[in-house]
Design a protein around this motif. Structure first.
Motif, short mmCIF file in Angstrom:
data_model
loop_
_atom_site.label_atom_id
_atom_site.label_comp_id
_atom_site.label_asym_id
_atom_site.label_seq_id
_atom_site.Cartn_x
_atom_site.Cartn_y
_atom_site.Cartn_z
N ASN A 14 0.97 -1.23 -0.01
CA ASN A 14 0.23 0.07 0.11
C ASN A 14 0.81 1.34 0.15
O ASN A 14 1.64 1.40 0.88
CB ASN A 14 -1.06 -0.10 1.13
N GLU A 15 0.68 2.04 -0.94
CA GLU A 15 1.66 3.17 -1.09
C GLU A 15 1.34 4.42 0.11
O GLU A 15 1.95 5.30 0.31
CB GLU A 15 1.24 4.07 -2.49
N ARG A 16 0.18 4.05 0.70
CA ARG A 16 -0.01 5.08 1.95
C ARG A 16 0.75 4.75 3.24
O ARG A 16 0.49 5.33 4.22
CB ARG A 16 -1.50 5.18 2.16
N ASN A 34 -2.95 2.05 -4.37
CA ASN A 34 -3.46 3.85 -3.89
C ASN A 34 -2.03 4.46 -4.25
O ASN A 34 -1.70 5.20 -3.40
CB ASN A 34 -3.75 3.61 -2.38
N GLY A 35 -1.41 4.33 -5.32
CA GLY A 35 -0.34 5.08 -5.69
C GLY A 35 -0.59 6.57 -6.14
O GLY A 35 -1.76 6.69 -6.79
N VAL A 36 0.14 7.52 -6.13
CA VAL A 36 0.01 8.77 -6.60
C VAL A 36 1.30 9.25 -7.66
O VAL A 36 2.37 8.88 -7.15
CB VAL A 36 -0.04 9.97 -5.51
N SER A 92 1.84 13.48 -2.65
CA SER A 92 2.10 12.62 -1.82
C SER A 92 2.66 13.52 -0.46
O SER A 92 2.46 12.72 0.76
CB SER A 92 3.49 11.91 -1.99
N GLN A 141 -8.60 11.52 -3.84
CA GLN A 141 -9.65 10.52 -4.14
C GLN A 141 -10.87 11.02 -3.26
O GLN A 141 -11.94 10.85 -3.56
CB GLN A 141 -9.06 9.05 -3.69
N TYR A 168 -5.13 8.98 -0.93
CA TYR A 168 -4.67 7.95 -1.78
C TYR A 168 -6.07 7.22 -1.87
O TYR A 168 -5.99 6.13 -2.79
CB TYR A 168 -3.73 7.04 -0.90
#
Length: 362
Positions: free
Chosen positions: A120-122, A163-165, A171, A238, A319
């Protein structure tokens, strides 16, 4: 001699002394808190969680058992990929490993198979780095178990980032939405406290208090509205406009209530208390390092402070994934508790009786 006299005059003023206290206190408290909180963090990898999904019902059990025994994390077997990803999305696990159907057969017969790792990118930067490094290491070790003498390695790691940006400025948005309100309202309450000191002889304590609350309520509504508009116009978020505005109002309300409470309890020393909370809140916010990896003293403090709840909730807004409910409830409870304590403290303060000058008889 004239310069020495000027220095002495400066030191006799309260603002000068307060400034010197800040110069000593701020770096000292940041150093002490961060060094004790982050100490040994790399040795607490066993506090991280991974979800393990075995879709290879024929021969995947051996691979799953190997991962569970050799991964330096707390491993939980999940019944399905969907359930595991739901937990990852909600922040309950830090990585999901999926052994696809027929993975061992494809590795042995075709010499090509993939082990899928979901991150998870978060998550905090440290957790993402650790998980990605461990994915490569575990995959290499699994090759020696499934196909010991095969070259090249038949099992490859497939990293899937959720959940990438793509924009770096986006970010940084969780920190802006979760942390900067605390700095802004802390500075504002310093000025409000000075204004109250000037006006306290002309107005009663309750009248001053509730006048401040009206101004603070206006700030709580207007500033988050402006931030929500900026976020939706210029950045990829989001969450909806109403979610950003509503959640940010809770963040501002909690930050205002906590920073105001410091002045009610400690008077002119309130800024020192508010600054004391800054390194604790930054450390427990979870965007740099997972709070579970901190030393036990600081591990759960973030749940009772506005910034960690604000940052974690803002991560869900930016995210996507996860629920805002827990963080919103926590911010609401923090606001009510801090505001209630402020009212109680003011009610207990005894006002000094007015001094009436006695006129001498002619």
């Amino acid at each position: 001699m004239e310069l020495k006299s000027t220095v002495r005059s400066l030191l006799q003023l309260v603002p000068t002394r307060v400034g010197l206290v800040f110069a000593i206190f701020v770096p000292m408290i940041f150093t002490i808190i961060w060094m004790t909180g982050y100490s040994g963090a790399a040795e607490r990898l066993d506090r991280l969680h991974i979800g393990l999904v075995n879709e290879d019902v024929q021969k995947g059990a051996a691979m799953a058992e190997y991962v569970a025994q050799h991964a330096p994390f707390q491993t939980e077997i999940e019944p399905s990929r969907q359930d595991a990803l739901a937990k990852l999305n909600e922040g309950k696990t830090d990585m999901v490993i999926v052994i696809p159907a027929d993975a061992s057969a494809e590795a042995q017969e075709r010499g090509s198979a993939k082990l899928t790792y979901y991150v998870n990118e978060r998550n905090s930067e440290l957790v993402k780095s650790v998980m990605e490094g461990m994915a490569g290491k575990l995959t290499a070790q699994l090759n020696t178990v499934v196909v010991p003498d095969a070259k090249p390695l038949p099992i490859q790691a497939e990293m899937v980032k959720m959940n990438g940006v793509s924009d770096f400025s986006t970010s940084m948005l969780p920190m802006i939405l979760g942390f900067l309100p605390y700095i802004a309202v802390m500075t504002m309450n310093i000025q409000f406290n000075l204004a109250s000191q000037i006006l306290k002889r002309q107005h009663g304590r309750w009248r001053l208090f509730f006048a401040r609350q009206l101004l603070l309520a206006a700030v709580t509504v207007v500033v988050p509205f402006v931030l929500a508009v900026i976020c939706k116009l210029f950045l990829t978020v989001q969450g909806s406009f109403w979610q950003v505005w509503g959640f940010e109002m809770l963040v501002f309300a909690a930050c205002i209530a906590v920073t105001q409470l410091a002045f009610v309890l400690f008077g002119n020393a309130g800024p020192l208390f508010n600054i004391f909370l800054i390194p604790i809140q930054l450390m427990t916010a979870g965007n740099i390092i997972s709070a579970s990896m901190l030393s036990p003293l600081y591990r759960h403090l973030g749940a009772f402070l506005p910034v960690p709840n604000g940052v974690q909730g803002a991560m869900n807004l930016v995210y996507g994934g996860g629920s805002l409910t827990d963080y919103a409830v926590s911010l609401g409870l923090i606001t009510l508790a801090a505001w209630g304590l402020s009212v109680l403290r003011i009610a207990l303060i005894k006002e000094a009786p007015a001094v009436v000058p006695v006129q001498s008889a002619a």
